[in-house]
Design an enzyme around this catalytic site. Structure first.
Site, PDB file in Angstrom:
ATOM      1  N   GLU A 237      50.195  44.576  52.306  1.00  0.00           N
ATOM      2  CA  GLU A 237      49.214  45.530  52.128  1.00  0.00           C
ATOM      3  C   GLU A 237      47.448  45.390  52.763  1.00  0.00           C
ATOM      4  OE1 GLU A 237      49.585  47.003  48.005  1.00  0.00           O
ATOM      5  OE2 GLU A 237      50.971  48.119  48.609  1.00  0.00           O
TER       6      GLU A 237
ATOM      7  N   GLU B   7      57.208  40.998  45.285  1.00  0.00           N
ATOM      8  CA  GLU B   7      55.609  42.233  45.251  1.00  0.00           C
ATOM      9  C   GLU B   7      54.445  40.911  45.823  1.00  0.00           C
ATOM     10  OE1 GLU B   7      53.385  44.318  44.084  1.00  0.00           O
ATOM     11  OE2 GLU B   7      55.271  44.993  42.961  1.00  0.00           O
TER      12      GLU B   7
END
Length: 116
Positions: A71, A64
């Site tokens: 991102e 994650e």
């Protein structure tokens, strides 16, 4: 090796963890980890089961965090909407989903026989 640089690298890593915990998805994974750890305590897992659970939790949280980093870099490199930027972000999110699904299956394989 320079001890000062080594210590600074840990500070940067901790800053990265703190920054990542501001992400909703990571907070969800952390909450899930706490629930699983409590379930493990109450279930009485053996050493191997604990090792597996801790490894799986670390992989999901680490994935994650890598997803969040990807991102951010994609957003920096491609502030405008671009199909390749979207694909990169979607693939990274998909990797997290693969690990999350695998972790649920592993958790079920460890916990269900003890609970049934």
């Amino acid at each position: 090796m320079n001890a000062s640089k080594f210590i600074k690298s840990f500070r940067y890593a901790v800053a990265g963890i703190v920054t990542a915990t501001k992400e909703q998805n990571l907070r969800f994974h952390l909450l899930s980890a706490v629930i699983v750890l409590l379930a493990g305590i109450f279930t009485g897992l053996n050493m191997i089961e604990w090792l597996i659970i801790i490894l799986v939790i670390a992989l999901v949280i680490g994935t994650e965090m890598v997803n969040t980093a990807i991102e951010r870099v994609v957003d920096l490199a491609s502030p405008e909407i671009h199909p390749l930027a979207k694909q990169a972000k979607d693939i990274a999110a998909g990797a997290v989903l693969v690990f999350a699904i695998a972790s649920v299956i592993i958790g079920l394989l460890i916990f269900l026989p003890k609970w049934l």
